[in-house]
Motif scaffolding. Structure first.
Motif, PDB file in Angstrom:
ATOM      1  N   GLY A 480       0.748  -1.281  -0.030  1.00 32.37           N
ATOM      2  CA  GLY A 480      -0.077   0.041  -0.005  1.00 32.37           C
ATOM      3  C   GLY A 480       0.718   1.333  -0.109  1.00 32.37           C
ATOM      4  N   GLN A 482       2.519   4.515  -1.298  1.00 35.21           N
ATOM      5  CA  GLN A 482       2.249   5.351  -2.329  1.00 35.21           C
ATOM      6  C   GLN A 482       3.040   6.550  -2.489  1.00 35.21           C
ATOM      7  OE1 GLN A 482      -0.262   4.746  -4.792  1.00 35.21           O
ATOM      8  NE2 GLN A 482      -0.997   2.969  -3.991  1.00 35.21           N
ATOM      9  N   SER A 519       5.560  -3.858  -5.006  1.00 35.40           N
ATOM     10  CA  SER A 519       4.731  -2.861  -4.302  1.00 35.40           C
ATOM     11  C   SER A 519       5.360  -1.353  -4.215  1.00 35.40           C
ATOM     12  CB  SER A 519       4.679  -3.449  -2.694  1.00 35.40           C
ATOM     13  OG  SER A 519       4.408  -4.668  -2.440  1.00 35.40           O
ATOM     14  N   ASP A 522       4.033  -0.178  -8.132  1.00 32.07           N
ATOM     15  CA  ASP A 522       2.756  -0.192  -8.495  1.00 32.07           C
ATOM     16  C   ASP A 522       2.235   1.170  -7.700  1.00 32.07           C
ATOM     17  OD1 ASP A 522       0.266  -0.692  -9.276  1.00 32.07           O
ATOM     18  OD2 ASP A 522      -0.266  -2.162  -8.009  1.00 32.07           O
ATOM     19  N   HIS A 524      -0.644   2.931  -9.316  1.00 28.48           N
ATOM     20  CA  HIS A 524      -2.009   2.629  -9.687  1.00 28.48           C
ATOM     21  C   HIS A 524      -2.837   1.654  -9.687  1.00 28.48           C
ATOM     22  CE1 HIS A 524       0.175   5.911 -11.781  1.00 28.48           C
ATOM     23  NE2 HIS A 524      -0.766   6.873 -11.601  1.00 28.48           N
ATOM     24  N   ASP A 525      -2.462   0.701  -8.728  1.00 30.26           N
ATOM     25  CA  ASP A 525      -3.175  -0.569  -8.593  1.00 30.26           C
ATOM     26  C   ASP A 525      -3.319  -1.366  -9.977  1.00 30.26           C
ATOM     27  OD1 ASP A 525      -3.383   0.208  -5.922  1.00 30.26           O
ATOM     28  OD2 ASP A 525      -5.409   1.365  -6.268  1.00 30.26           O
ATOM     29  N   ARG A 527      -1.399  -3.867 -10.402  1.00 31.31           N
ATOM     30  CA  ARG A 527      -0.651  -5.151  -9.975  1.00 31.31           C
ATOM     31  C   ARG A 527      -1.348  -6.306 -10.095  1.00 31.31           C
ATOM     32  NH1 ARG A 527       2.814  -6.607  -4.175  1.00 31.31           N
ATOM     33  NH2 ARG A 527       2.950  -8.873  -4.752  1.00 31.31           N
TER      34      ARG A 527
END
Length: 856
Positions: A480, A482, A519, A522, A524-525, A527
């Motif tokens: 998660g 970012q 992790s 990525d 922009h989700d 994966r």
């Protein structure tokens, strides 16, 4: 009950009046006139008591007494003392009806009268309550508590309204002590009376009594400090005892009718409300005194192992205290975890589980300034658990200790610690999470870098387990994550050691490294959309989120792109890679193409995919048939993806044609034919037809026609790597420095000047071929001597050597400066000096003569 005076013989009337006088009641006989000589407050008090105690308080006379107390407040303390005297006598004579009337009258006076002398009246009130609590009769104990607290009928949520706690005293009472009440109410909370109903009432009375004492003292600095450990060690365990008893009662699953009937008589609900109220009033300096008894209670009753009750307790604590104090509770849990380092794995796992829940709740507040201390404690517990699992003892010896250590319990503890690390990391902002990532990376033992690990020996089992556990922790921390700037998210101090772990000959370690990279890259989700490696005819169904690469992304790939490609290539060469490894590598390639790829990066990734195809064709790498087919499938799946991302029709046509041929001729070169439970692989893969291969010349031609720079694509990709890159064979720091010094010395200008140019002839080449083995041996010996010199030579000698090289470098620089920095030649020529030498003369620009073409 005495008879009326008219029915009593005259001989008995005198005795009756005397007894009435002693009982503080006005008689109706001959001696009734003696009542007029008594003080008025006593007469008013006597008049509130009826002849028959069942008739209850005489309300009219009670109103007169209240009016008198309000009109003459200086008499209030005497009224209280007199009531206390009567109550003590009635208790001794077992006249409990009059006891109830006295307490009722006292309550009404207490709530109606407010004056400066209320303190003395309160003393009488507390004296009466104490008298009742000292009795062994349950009804009197309940009566004494109910006089301190009563049910607020106006409030529908059944919150107990403590009357005594709401009394405002104008002047403090410094000598008053509540020790007896705290002890007695705590004892009532632990009542074991035979009758269940009476036992419930006694416990509830004790809880309400504690609630009243807390409300009375918690906000008054001049009163007794209820937060002292001597009080908290009694109050908190009493509340937890009833809270735990409520859990056992609920586990019996009573019928709905029984639950509704006894809803108002549930000690657990009242205890929870009281506990929340106590914690909600706790200031910064009182949190420790309130939480320490909770930890002690859970230790003494072995409640960590069950986890449920401990988690419930700390959920109540975290939701009740002020949010800015959350980190204090977490710090106490960490200290307690360290204190139980040699306890059973179940106990430590219970504490860690509580930490996990507390961290999730503390996300809205603050984890505290000592963030790294939190992770340091958890990582230390992780390392200790691994040591316990390997040695089987808490003292580090190989002998079996007094406590039997179960490996599966230690593994459960390790998983709990890793989950807790991830939970803590999720509560942190991005910049702090980056610091935690670097902190954990610094804790991972690396062969050849950490002094405790030899670069030439195999990694011990304990070290390997520590590496795996810490990498799992990093996976939790990076989940998660970012960020908008990859350069700050993946600095060199983190990325370089992380990629080095991708070369370890251990499949689990390599897989964890790839998961960490996924992790972080990525953003922009995307994966999950690459989770399965397959041939997708139309990638629009994936609904990929693609943004234009920023300047920071281009800088990141320019700096680390080749590094990432190199490690992907080397990862495909590992023989112990499985389906999950290839799927993760495919996901990494896909994310690089979507998240960080510009035109130059796209060409490099296509070049890498073609190099993987060449790797699968080669038989010199020692790959198995499955590995070679898997690499072929990986290359095909990625080229199918990248050709649709580039949207070059000719490129897509060539890729689809090759895939169609493979589907017909050799399906084992595609993901659908390899990544199966029982794939049908050929016995040999020596010759592969050209029709099933992706042609580099064709791809370069079609991409060049679409504006791509294919100069790099024309050159086959060959990663530059040596044995020193692998962690198992990495050189030590001193050895690396010595080799750098050696290379520099060999390439220095002075060395080149001293070495004359050698003429290359046939004999020279022949001798070089014949003596190659001897030269290699001499070169190896010379390298060994250089390494040994830098490892064993004294510091002064090494410093002198380096100083000499620095002096030599400075002299060379001076020579270069003398050659390059000279005055400019004069356009008017030179002049002769007095010694017969020509000397350059600088002519001013206004004296120079320029050609006519240069003048306008």
């Amino acid at each position: 009950m005495p008879l009326p005076a008219t029915d009593v013989p005259a001989t008995q009337r005198l005795a009756l009046d005397c007894r009435t006088l002693l009982d503080h009641r006005v008689g109706k006989g001959v001696c009734g006139c003696c009542g007029a000589l008594r003080p008025r407050y006593k007469r008013l008090v006597d008049n509130i008591f009826p002849e028959d105690p069942e008739d209850g308080l005489v309300k009219a006379n009670m109103e007169k007494l209240t009016f008198y107390a309000l009109s003459a407040p200086e008499k209030l303390d005497r009224i209280g003392a007199y009531l206390s005297e009567r109550l003590s006598r009635d208790v001794a004579r077992h006249r409990y009806g009059y006891v109830c009337i006295a307490m009722e009258a006292l309550d009404q006076l207490l709530m109606a009268c407010h004056c400066q002398s209320i303190n003395l009246f309160v003393e009488s009130f507390l004296k009466m309550v104490r008298k009742l609590l000292e009795s062994d009769k349950p009804n009197l104990q309940i009566l004494g508590t109910n006089s301190v607290s009563t049910l607020d009928e106006e409030n529908n949520d059944n919150v107990y309204f403590v009357k005594f706690a709401n009394i405002e005293e104008d002047t403090p009472s410094y000598h008053r002590s509540y020790d007896f009440f705290v002890s007695r109410f705590s004892e009532m909370c632990h009542s074991n009376y035979e009758d269940p109903d009476i036992r419930t009432k006694i416990r509830m009375a004790g809880i309400k009594g504690l609630q009243g004492v807390v409300r009375k003292t918690v906000n008054d600095e001049l009163q007794a400090n209820i937060w002292d450990p001597q009080h908290m060690d009694k109050i908190v365990p009493s509340l937890l005892f009833n809270l735990q008893s409520g859990e056992r009662t609920e586990s019996r699953s009573p019928s709905p009718l029984q639950a509704s009937e006894k809803e108002k008589e549930n000690p657990a609900d009242l205890t929870e409300r009281c506990f929340r109220e106590l914690l909600g009033r706790a200031a910064y300096g009182n949190i420790k005194n309130a939480v320490s008894p909770v930890l002690m209670h859970l230790d003494n009753h072995s409640l960590w192992e069950g986890k449920t009750f401990a988690v419930r307790c700390f959920k109540i604590i975290m939701y009740s205290i002020q949010s800015q104090h959350s980190h204090l509770v977490i710090q106490q849990l960490l200290v307690h975890l360290d204190a139980n380092s040699k306890n059973s794995a179940k106990v430590r796992a219970g504490i860690v589980e509580v930490l996990l829940e507390a961290a999730a709740i503390a996300a809205s507040g603050s984890v505290g300034p000592t963030v790294l201390e939190v992770f340091n404690t958890l990582l230390r517990q992780l390392r200790l658990s691994v040591d316990y699992e390997l040695t089987g003892s808490y003292d580090g010896s190989t002998n079996i200790g007094t406590k039997i250590i179960k490996a599966h319990e230690e593994r459960q503890l390790q998983e709990a610690v890793i989950r807790t690390i991830g939970s803590f990391a999720n509560t942190l902002p991005t910049y702090q999470r980056s610091e935690v990532m670097l902190f954990i990376m610094g804790k991972i033992p690396v062969p050849g870098v950490n002094l405790t690990l030899s670069p030439n020996e195999p990694v011990p089992q304990g070290t390997r387990m520590i590496q795996i556990m810490l990498l799992k922790s990093l996976v939790q921390v990076t989940t998660g994550f970012q960020t908008t700037n990859m350069l700050t998210a993946l600095p060199d101090t983190f990325l370089d050691p992380l990629l080095s772990f991708s070369l370890i000959n251990h499949p689990e370690v390599r897989l964890l490294v790839l998961q960490i990279l996924l992790s972080l890259i990525d953003r922009h989700d995307n994966r999950p959309k690459f989770s399965k490696i397959c041939i997708i005819s139309d990638i629009s169904v994936l609904k990929l989120k693609v943004d234009k690469c920023s300047r920071q992304d281009n800088l990141f790939m320019k700096k680390h792109g080749q590094h990432l490609c190199r490690h992907i290539y080397l990862g495909c060469k590992e023989q112990n890679s499985g389906q999950q490894h290839y799927e993760t590598l495919y996901t990494l390639l896909g994310l690089l193409s979507v998240e960080l790829a510009n035109e130059e990066v796209v060409v490099d990734l296509i070049r890498l995919a073609l190099a993987l195809q060449d790797l699968a064709l080669s038989t010199e790498e020692g790959l198995t048939i499955y590995n070679r087919c898997a690499v072929h499938a990986l290359s095909a799946a990625y080229l199918n993806l990248i050709c649709q991302l580039t949207t070059v029709p000719a490129f897509c046509q060539h890729i689809h044609e090759v895939i169609e041929v493979r589907q017909k001729v050799s399906p084992y070169l595609l993901p659908e034919g390899v990544f199966l439970q029982n794939p049908k692989l050929p016995p040999l893969l020596e010759k592969v037809e050209s029709g099933v291969l992706f042609l580099q010349s064709k791809i370069a031609e079609v991409l060049g026609g679409s504006g791509y720079n294919t100069d790099r694509l024309a050159t086959p990709y060959v990663p530059q790597y040596t044995d020193e890159d692998r962690l198992i064979k990495r050189k030590s720091i001193g050895e690396t420095i010595s080799l750098q010094v050696e290379v520099e010395s060999r390439n220095s200008p002075e060395k080149e000047e001293r070495t004359p140019a050698e003429e290359i002839t046939f004999e020279t080449l022949k001798n070089a071929i014949v003596d190659s083995a001897g030269m290699e041996e001499q070169e190896r010996e010379r390298r060994r001597q250089v390494v040994e010199k830098f490892q064993k030579a004294p510091f002064e000698e090494i410093a002198a050597h380096c100083g000499a090289r620095a002096t030599m470098l400075q002299s060379k620089l001076n020579q270069i400066f003398e050659i390059t920095i000279r005055p400019p030649p004069s356009p008017s020529g030179t002049i002769s000096s007095g010694y017969g030498q020509s000397q350059s003369r600088s002519v001013p620009i206004y004296e120079m003569k320029f050609p006519d073409l240069c003048v306008y």
